[in-house]
Design an enzyme around this catalytic site. Structure first.
Site, PDB file in Angstrom:
ATOM      1  CE  LYS A  77     -13.820   6.103   1.270  1.00 12.08           C
ATOM      2  NZ  LYS A  77     -12.867   6.188   2.393  1.00 12.08           N
ATOM      3  CB  THR A  98     -10.026   5.082  -0.760  1.00  7.49           C
ATOM      4  OG1 THR A  98      -9.469   5.440   0.506  1.00  7.49           O
ATOM      5  CG2 THR A  98      -9.372   3.808  -1.249  1.00  7.49           C
ATOM      6  CG  HIS A 113      -1.977  -0.974   1.252  1.00  3.85           C
ATOM      7  ND1 HIS A 113      -3.244  -0.732   0.807  1.00  3.85           N
ATOM      8  CD2 HIS A 113      -1.977  -2.250   1.680  1.00  3.85           C
ATOM      9  CE1 HIS A 113      -3.993  -1.827   0.960  1.00  3.85           C
ATOM     10  NE2 HIS A 113      -3.234  -2.760   1.492  1.00  3.85           N
ATOM     11  CE  LYS A 150      -6.154  14.200   0.313  1.00  5.05           C
ATOM     12  NZ  LYS A 150      -6.367  12.973  -0.438  1.00  5.05           N
ATOM     13  NE  ARG A 151      -3.193  10.266  10.216  1.00  4.36           N
ATOM     14  CZ  ARG A 151      -2.848   9.314  11.067  1.00  4.36           C
ATOM     15  NH1 ARG A 151      -3.652   8.291  11.273  1.00  4.36           N
ATOM     16  NH2 ARG A 151      -1.719   9.377  11.748  1.00  4.36           N
ATOM     17  CE  LYS A 170      -2.097  10.875   3.032  1.00  2.90           C
ATOM     18  NZ  LYS A 170      -2.850   9.998   2.110  1.00  2.90           N
TER      19      LYS A 170
HETATM   20  C1  NBG Z   1      -2.403   3.800   2.058  1.00  2.00           C
HETATM   21  C2  NBG Z   1      -2.036   4.682   0.885  1.00  2.00           C
HETATM   22  C3  NBG Z   1      -3.274   5.160   0.149  1.00  2.00           C
HETATM   23  C4  NBG Z   1      -4.150   3.979  -0.202  1.00  2.00           C
HETATM   24  C5  NBG Z   1      -4.448   3.174   1.039  1.00  2.00           C
HETATM   25  C6  NBG Z   1      -5.260   1.945   0.747  1.00  2.00           C
HETATM   26  C7  NBG Z   1      -0.886   3.076   3.856  1.00  2.00           C
HETATM   27  C8  NBG Z   1       0.376   2.397   4.178  1.00  2.00           C
HETATM   28  N1  NBG Z   1      -1.181   3.213   2.574  1.00  2.00           N
HETATM   29  O1  NBG Z   1      -2.907   5.835  -1.027  1.00  2.00           O
HETATM   30  O2  NBG Z   1      -1.281   5.774   1.318  1.00  2.00           O
HETATM   31  O3  NBG Z   1      -5.351   4.406  -0.788  1.00  2.00           O
HETATM   32  O4  NBG Z   1      -3.247   2.734   1.643  1.00  2.00           O
HETATM   33  O5  NBG Z   1      -4.652   1.161  -0.229  1.00  2.00           O
HETATM   34  O6  NBG Z   1      -1.605   3.466   4.741  1.00  2.00           O
END
Ligand code: NBG
Length: 802
Positions: free
Chosen positions: A649, A645, A347, A535-536, A541
């Site tokens: 949404k 994601t 991920h 988002k985080r 980002k």
């Molecule tokens: C995160 C990514 C996102 C991705 C999500 C789900 C981690 C390690 N990765 O871009 O930063 O959408 O995983 O796949 O949290």
């Protein structure tokens, strides 16, 4: 409603007149739960009868969101519940608000796991989700003077009606100690691991209801308990703390979720958590899900263990240990089975985010597993040596163990039957940049599955008005077949439909405004463009780029360069938590709040620019925010966001994206069309080239007067009461380092925002684009993602009615 009253009277033990809102919530939850339970039993019985192959999803995180609404929706009880409660004078929305969401995840990765298990249940595919029942979930965020403060999240405090503890199925997991050779009765020498200490894993089952299909799968979360919790002798001697020492020691394992996102936290406790939950899960699968006396040679026909990132990868040597040491399998045989039973999803692309464990730590905590990893590595490197004779450099590059550390992503790649990234671009970069030697060696092992999100929670539940509008136009089938949203396309050209669409957006904004007023005492203007970045908080980002845009607009108005009346009224909404130890991220939160404070109180821009940053962004807030959004900010540096994601949404809820060519943005743009997407920024190869040629952020500052003015305004202390030192770290980081190229993409971003303004000025054309975003985003359903996993990786057919 007699069921509800029974639960209230006999379950909670209170009369309606004396019941609290929490009593009523718990009673309603139990009532709904009853409805699902018989379906749950039936689903499990059917899966058992058919001995069906099961997806065993191993994930350290599940960001579930609230359960009540989803359960009511899945079991088709919406109308009955609403009306029944109404007759009793109880408001459903009040009860809903009583539920504390289980925040057992950080961000996208945990939410994805929750979407996936929802889809599998809806598609009647057998799945057990395995994870950890953290006593404290992701921290609660508040702001003090604009700075993030973290508080623990005691989500279980008021009772949790959604879980079923099964202490009788507890599993003992050991740690530490040593290994020794023993000669068994059959005369064969085997290795035995003699642990030093152990803990109990107690399973808590959760129902995962499919959408109105009578199926309920299981999510099984493990809670750590001491094997010998209490020492009566010591207690009687008066040393109370010592008497419960074991308990404290053991329970800490499932105490807290590590609040890290995308970066590994190299902590011993974290490795303990990882081994704890996978050891419990494998044992549970073998002992509870499979029939007694099951021949483990057939294991690959019954299960696929999906590794959600590297967190559960220690399951690989654990399965080897079970097969070889406990069950007496030959090594080669065990390895052949293991390789078929695992698959790995990566991920991330940030190299620093790939988990590694020091050999010393692994050896101390899991000595047998380290031995097994060494042997896996030796045999793997032998094979590579054979394929590339004399290529020592390649061997060094591919070794699972190197420089005193075990690379978990490599172990997962070697062991997995398949390795996948989470969006086209990400899977490509994973093959080419992160694991190039492995993809050359095993080209067929690598595949892509682009992420998806569940339309049940993020459209049907979160956006009831839009759902009604869609269903009115094309019928209700889209909820489980999201491709059917394409039938909306012709409606984009229907003026009356566009008008209705705008009314829906407006309603969502009004309801968000109401929510934020009650939640945070924040006033949200509802007649402006809602520009959303949720988002985080992470430098890659690039929330800072968003801040630079706001500051630029503000600066231009202040300096008279722009007339406030000519600026498109915008509300900039942020939602973001920063990992508590991530200092720059916390600085950026401080900066966003400081800019907000200044801008929001300046009469010069009143009604034109508003910054809103409600604290503690979570799934519950996302469900309110996303439906109201006009513009979706997906502005990561190209090549850094694996997928995203939230972008899906937002598009599904009719927001237009302003984004870089990164992660799943690439696919969103392809599907919705260039004219309905605001693309900006360097492309991934250009990013590489810029770094290679030597990136100097200060040169962008020097040559772009608007950028300079914006940064100078921050540096001057305008947003920090004249104190120039407060945001100095952000400023000097941007000018001196800027690893994520915010300054390089600034101009292109600002220009794209100008295009946004122009497009927004024509509301009717904007609505058309927004509707097309909805109509063309059906691909991003997690049902489709699950179909891809099933076809490409799992081969787990649904269990259908006979
Ligand atoms: C995160 C990514 C996102 C991705 C999500 C789900 C981690 C390690 N990765 O871009 O930063 O959408 O995983 O796949 O949290």
């Amino acid at each position: 409603m007699s069921d509800f009253m029974r639960e209230l009277n006999y379950g909670q033990g209170v009369s309606l007149a004396r019941s609290s809102v929490n009593d009523q919530y718990l009673a309603l939850a139990r009532t709904v739960r009853h409805h699902l339970q018989s379906r749950w039993m039936a689903t499990l019985a059917k899966q058992w009868d058919q001995q069906a192959k099961t997806v065993s999803y191993l994930s350290a995180e599940y960001l579930l969101g609230r359960q009540l609404d989803n359960s009511i929706l899945a079991s088709d009880l919406d109308t009955i519940v609403e009306e029944g409660l109404g007759q009793l004078g109880i408001s459903l929305s009040r009860l809903r608000a009583q539920e504390i969401e289980p925040g057992l995840g950080n961000g996208g990765l945990g939410r994805l796991a929750a979407c996936f298990i929802d889809s599998l249940a809806t598609m009647s595919v057998p799945c057990v989700g395995y994870g950890i029942r953290y006593e404290y979930g992701i921290f609660r965020q508040t702001f003090v003077d604009g700075w993030q403060v973290e508080h623990s999240d005691p989500w279980l405090q008021l009772g949790n009606p959604w879980e079923f503890p099964h202490p009788e199925n507890a599993v003992t997991v050991q740690f530490g100690g040593y290994t020794e050779a023993v000669t068994e009765d059959d005369g064969v020498e085997r290795t035995r691991w003699v642990g030093d200490w152990d803990v109990l894993g107690v399973p808590y089952n959760y129902m995962v209801p499919g959408y109105r299909n009578g199926r309920v799968n299981t999510l099984r979360l493990w809670s750590a308990k001491a094997t010998r919790a209490f020492n009566l002798e010591v207690f009687n001697a008066g040393d109370y703390a010592e008497a419960v020492r074991n308990q404290t020691f053991a329970e800490k394992i499932s105490m807290v979720l590590y609040p890290e996102d995308s970066t590994p936290q190299g902590k011993e406790l974290r490795l303990q958590q990882q081994y704890f939950f996978v050891a419990c899960s494998l044992r549970d699968f073998i002992d509870q899900v499979l029939p007694a006396q099951f021949d483990l040679h057939q294991l690959p026909e019954r299960v696929i263990f999906q590794l959600n990132d590297t967190h559960p990868v220690i399951a690989v040597p654990e399965l080897m240990r079970i097969l070889v040491d406990d069950k007496g399998f030959e090594w080669d045989q065990a390895w052949a089975i293991t390789q078929q039973c695992f698959a790995y999803t990566c991920h991330t692309l940030l190299p620093e985010a790939l988990e590694v464990w020091p050999v010393e730590l692994l050896g101390r905590l899991l000595p047998r597993h380290l031995e097994i990893i060494y042997r896996i590595n030796d045999e793997f490197l032998d094979a590579v040596r054979e394929a590339y004779p004399g290529d020592e450099a390649r061997l060094r590059r591919m070794s699972i163990v190197s420089e005193g550390a075990v690379k978990m992503a490599y172990l997962a790649t070697v062991a997995g039957s398949k390795v996948n990234g989470v969006a086209e671009l990400h899977s490509q970069l994973l093959r080419d940049k992160v694991l190039p030697d492995f993809s050359e060696y095993w080209p067929d092992k690598f595949t892509n599955v682009t992420n998806g999100v569940t339309p049940r929670r993020f459209v049907r539940l979160a956006n009831k008005n839009l759902s009604a509008l869609i269903t009115d136009a094309i019928g209700p089938g889209w909820v489980t077949d999201l491709d059917r949203l394409s039938e909306l396309e012709p409606f984009a050209d229907d003026a009356a439909f566009r008008e209705r669409f705008r009314t829906v957006k407006k309603t969502c904004k009004t309801s968000l405004a109401k929510h934020l007023l009650a939640r945070n005492d924040v006033v949200l203007p509802t007649d402006a463009m809602l520009d959303v970045m949720v988002k985080r908080l992470h430098e890659y980002k690039r929330q800072t780029l968003k801040v630079l845009h706001i500051v630029t607009l503000y600066q231009q108005i202040r300096s008279g360069e722009l007339n406030a009346d000519d600026v498109t009224p915008r509300v900039f909404v942020f939602g973001a938590k920063a990992a508590p130890g991530y200092r720059m991220a916390k600085q950026i939160i401080g900066l966003i709040n400081a800019v907000g404070e200044t801008v929001n109180s300046d009469p010069l821009v009143k009604g034109r620019l508003t910054v809103v940053f409600p604290p503690n962004y979570n799934v519950t807030l996302a469900e309110k925010l996303i439906p109201a959004a006009d513009l979706s900010e997906q502005i990561s540096l190209a090549g850094k966001e694996a997928s995203g994601t939230g972008n899906m949404k937002l598009a599904l809820n009719g927001a237009l994206t302003i984004g870089t060519d990164d992660g799943a943005n690439v696919e969103i743009r392809k599907l919705v069309g260039d004219e309905n997407f605001f693309l900006f920024g360097l492309l991934e190869p250009e990013v590489e080239a810029l770094f290679a040629s030597g990136y100097t952020p200060a040169s962008y500052y020097e040559s772009d007067p608007q950028l300079r003015a914006a940064i100078d305004l921050i540096a001057s202390g305008t947003f920090s009461g004249g104190d120039r030192m407060v945001f100095e770290p952000v400023v000097s980081n941007l000018l001196g380092d800027d690893r994520f190229l915010a300054l390089a993409d600034y101009r292109s971003y600002i220009d794209a925002q100008d295009r946004v303004d122009k497009a927004y000025a024509d509301q009717d054309a904007w609505s058309r684009s927004a509707i097309l975003n909805v109509a063309r985003s059906g691909f991003f359903s997690s049902d489709r993602a699950m179909r891809n996993y099933i076809d490409r990786i799992w081969h787990t057919p649904p269990v259908l009615d006979d």
